[in-house]
Scaffold this active site. Structure first.
Site, short mmCIF file in Angstrom:
data_model
loop_
_atom_site.label_atom_id
_atom_site.label_comp_id
_atom_site.label_asym_id
_atom_site.label_seq_id
_atom_site.Cartn_x
_atom_site.Cartn_y
_atom_site.Cartn_z
N ASP A 45 0.81 -1.23 0.00
CA ASP A 45 0.00 0.00 0.00
C ASP A 45 0.84 1.28 0.00
OD1 ASP A 45 -2.15 -1.81 0.37
OD2 ASP A 45 -1.89 -1.72 2.53
N GLU A 221 -11.25 0.77 -3.68
CA GLU A 221 -10.58 1.21 -2.45
C GLU A 221 -9.33 1.99 -2.81
OE1 GLU A 221 -10.00 -2.59 -0.54
OE2 GLU A 221 -8.32 -3.12 -1.81
#
Ligand SMILES: *[C@@H]1O[C@H](CO)[C@@H](O)[C@H](O)[C@H]1NC(C)=O
Ligand SMILES: *[C@@H]1O[C@H](CO)[C@@H](O)[C@H](O)[C@H]1NC(C)=O
Ligand SMILES: *[C@@H]1O[C@H](CO)[C@@H](O)[C@H](O)[C@H]1NC(C)=O
Ligand SMILES: *[C@@H]1O[C@H](CO)[C@@H](O)[C@H](O)[C@H]1NC(C)=O
Ligand SMILES: *[C@@H]1O[C@H](CO)[C@@H](O)[C@H](O)[C@H]1NC(C)=O
Ligand SMILES: *[C@@H]1O[C@H](CO)[C@@H](O)[C@H](O)[C@H]1NC(C)=O
Ligand SMILES: *[C@@H]1O[C@H](CO)[C@@H](O)[C@H](O)[C@H]1NC(C)=O
Ligand SMILES: *[C@@H]1O[C@H](CO)[C@@H](O)[C@H](O)[C@H]1NC(C)=O
Length: 536
Positions: A45, A221
């Protein structure tokens, strides 16, 4: 039972041989060559920025789940050499709740790092992954800020804001308004939502509104907002973080939408390819000092088989063409990418380090000398009891003394560490082939006392090799992620979820396995030797 000094070691490989290129290459045409992963090992991420005001430096943040210190911050001036300059989450009082998360997939998910008004901001979510998706208490959304990312103490305590979701992004508009954009808990989504910030320092925000539902992939997301050429661009991840992971983009003239989807979506994915680099997604964009655009994303070096990938989700870098008024196009992720010219090699970066992958294949040799703090990249699982880790104790200089925790690495049901913590200190596995070895002096005298080395993926998946005074039992341990171990845990949990979320930590531990022992273990000559980095 008498035990002399032992040599304990672990070696592992996910694939056969491959030559390691130099860590920086420049091609004849002025392009540079980027070698992926940019951050090998457990660095999912990614979010990166370029900050001209801070000596023309690039900064990146990554997810850390239950690892502590958490939210690693890396810096580079040339996009090739990245140094660990600190961790945004480095003191218990910043976020005490990290001590209580259950499950290995809990903890810090997906930070966004941004620079605004001479301040570095990190927004992220502390997730309690054992609670229902729609339960607000599962998602603890938080903001950290710092005036100097090289100084751990400058990172603020977490400011909380209410949101039943995750992956928050911070965006400052030209009119001074500030927006949080995030992903609603996906089982009640899919939605990308946005709220205007009323007071960032207090976590007070306006109402959340759905601004985009993505292109139809699972779980939109990881959103990020950028403003360019009169458009607001909304970058997102879709498809779930496994083999269908992809990057999609939409744009609008109004930050509140409606957002129109790029007809060319997905703009970045390795789904349905045979690449070593799979699960590419969760990207962030940044522009260098020459105006060239770059993207970081996460990827898993599993190949299309997607079976063995002990390093989990890693950070990769690529280039992006983004002409005025047009949609951006991304260069697909590969082990080697012909990229825009990069700034001249520059290793002059403040901060404790070490550099990621530099020099290539250099052995890390830790000797724990007197009056020297533990190296900054060493990592615990949730908060450590600091008195359990003593470098160069008076009785045995040049060793690291570990005081055992009652809990072993498996800990309690639900993978909850509890207040006593787990005596464990580690570094990330960052190479496809490596050896890790330490010397151990340990003379257990009570049943259950144990010390050794571990390749630790989660509390349910760790391969331990140690010395234990427990005549009835053999040392057990499966390679992380092996189905046998999962079956033995008997919870019927999603195996892929456990394996894919995190990468392996290599470390040392000491435990009494629930007993009352206190015998310390002395470790010395810690060596992590990279042998190969397989890229293709
Ligand atoms: C985690 O699990 C433990 C043991 O079941 C429990 O006591 C604790 O309250 C749980 N923590 C959270 C945050 O749910
Ligand atoms: C956040 O939610 C909690 C629980 O629903 C509520 O008590 C609190 O007032 C909310 N805080 C803000 C700033 O809205
Ligand atoms: C997204 O989906 C929800 C639920 O289906 C719908 O109410 C909403 O209008 C959609 N929003 C956008 C921006 O497409
Ligand atoms: C943007 O959209 C919002 C919500 O529909 C609306 O209130 C606002 O006036 C729009 N702004 C502009 C500049 O059109
Ligand atoms: C991969 O291929 C499958 C089967 O054709 C398709 O459903 C899926 O959308 C493809 N994924 C991407 C990200 O293109
Ligand atoms: C130079 O790098 C850019 C950006 O990655 C790429 O589009 C271009 O094809 C490269 N040129 C060559 C000759 O490889
Ligand atoms: C870990 O410790 C618990 C007691 O706290 C014990 O029941 C369990 O067998 C131990 N696990 C291993 C692998 O030694
Ligand atoms: C640990 O000490 C407590 C209190 O003295 C005792 O009750 C318990 O049996 C001991 N546990 C073990 C495993 O020896």
């Amino acid at each position: 039972m008498f035990l002399p000094t032992l040599l304990l070691g672990i070696a592992a490989s996910v694939s056969a041989a491959a030559a390691q290129a130099g860590d920086r290459l420049t091609t004849g045409n002025g392009n540079s060559t980027i070698l992926n992963p940019m951050f090998p090992g457990f660095y999912p991420d990614p979010s990166c920025i370029y900050v001209p005001e801070w000596d023309k430096t690039f900064f990146c943040a990554s997810s850390s789940f239950n690892a502590f210190p958490g939210i690693p911050i890396h810096a580079s001036k040339d996009l090739h050499h990245w140094k660990l300059i600190g961790r945004a989450l480095n003191r218990r009082e910043q976020l005490p709740r990290l001590a209580h998360t259950n499950r290995s997939t809990s903890g810090i998910w997906a930070p966004t790092i941004r620079f605004h008004d001479d301040t570095f901001w990190v927004v992220t979510t502390l997730v309690d992954d054992d609670r229902p998706q729609a339960d607000a208490s599962r998602w603890d959304n938080i903001i950290f800020k710092s005036k100097d990312p090289y100084d751990p103490a400058s990172w603020s305590v977490a400011v909380h804001f209410n949101y039943t979701g995750y992956d928050p992004d911070l965006f400052w508009d030209d009119d001074g308004k500030v927006y949080l954009t995030a992903a609603h808990a996906w089982q009640v989504g899919p939605y990308i939502e946005q709220a205007e910030v009323i007071d960032l320092d207090k976590g007070i925000i306006g109402e959340w509104r759905i601004i985009w539902n993505g292109t139809g992939g699972l779980a939109p997301e990881g959103p990020h907002i950028y403003r360019k050429d009169g458009w607001y661009y909304l970058l997102a991840a879709e498809g779930g973080t496994g083999m269908n992971h992809m990057v999609t983009i939409a744009r609008s003239r109004n930050i509140s939408g409606p957002y129109e989807s790029n007809p060319a979506n997905p703009v970045l994915t390795n789904a349905n390819t045979t690449s070593m680099f799979q699960t590419v997604g969760h990207a962030d964009l940044f522009q260098d000092g020459n105006g060239n655009w770059w993207a970081v994303a996460l990827s898993t070096r599993s190949g299309p088989g997607y079976l063995h990938y002990p390093m989990g989700r890693e950070t990769v870098l690529t280039t992006v063409r983004w002409p005025e008024g047009e949609w951006p196009t991304f260069t697909p992720i590969a082990g080697e990418i012909s990229a825009w010219p990069t700034p001249l090699e520059d290793l002059n970066i403040r901060g404790v380090g070490p550099f990621v992958n530099h020099p290539p294949l250099a052995t890390e040799h830790l000797t724990f000398p007197p009056n020297t703090p533990l190296p900054a990249h060493l990592t615990h699982w949730r908060f450590p009891i600091s008195s359990s880790y003593t470098p160069s104790p008076p009785e045995k200089p040049n060793t690291l003394r570990l005081t055992p925790s009652r809990l072993n690495l498996t800990a309690l049901n639900g993978n909850h560490a509890g207040p006593e913590g787990q005596t464990f200190i580690s570094r990330r596995q960052q190479h496809t082939l490596f050896s890790f070895d330490v010397e151990l002096e340990f003379v257990p005298n009570q049943a259950g006392e144990e010390a050794g080395v571990s390749a630790f993926l989660t509390q349910n998946h760790h391969l331990d090799m140690g010395v234990v005074l427990l005549p009835r039992r053999e040392a057990t341990g499966n390679w992380p992620g092996e189905e046998g171990q999962e079956a033995e845990e008997g919870k019927g949990e999603d195996l892929a979820l456990h394996v894919r979320f995190r990468g392996v930590l290599l470390g040392i531990y000491a435990t009494t396995n629930g007993g009352n022992g206190t015998t310390p273990a002395y470790f010395s000559n810690w060596r992590y030797t990279p042998l190969e980095q397989f890229r293709d």
